[in-house]
Design a protein around this motif. Structure first.
Motif: not given
Length: 94
Positions: A41-68
């Motif tokens: 909740a205290e993270m910026t949305l941009d930091a959260y997007l980076q974290s979400l993409a990284r964690n989805a890869g680590l924990f779910a094997g998903a290849n996700i990037s915060a591109a744009g």
């Protein structure tokens, strides 16, 4: 749109108790998800997007990037990756 979140990004992927989030855009949905998290909740949305993409890869094997170039584009990129990986599902509004 309504999105069903199938994964918990804390190391456990659970399809037993999904979360439903409503928003008009990918950015709104991901911001709502961020605001609802105990540690995010205290993270910026941009930091959260980076974290979400990284964690989805680590924990779910998903290849996700915060591109744009813009925050909206990065949110859409992560959102599309989560949908493609099956961690998010669009629900029909009744």
């Amino acid at each position: 749109m309504v999105v069903r979140v199938n994964g918990a990004f804390n190391g456990e992927i659970s399809r037993d108790e999904p979360t439903y989030i409503t928003g008009d855009t990918a950015r709104e949905i991901l911001d709502e998800l961020r605001e609802g998290g105990i540690f995010t909740a205290e993270m910026t949305l941009d930091a959260y997007l980076q974290s979400l993409a990284r964690n989805a890869g680590l924990f779910a094997g998903a290849n996700i990037s915060a591109a744009g170039a813009t925050l909206d584009e990065r949110a859409q990129s992560v959102f599309d990756g989560l949908v493609a990986a099956g961690l998010f599902e669009r629900e029909e509004v009744q």
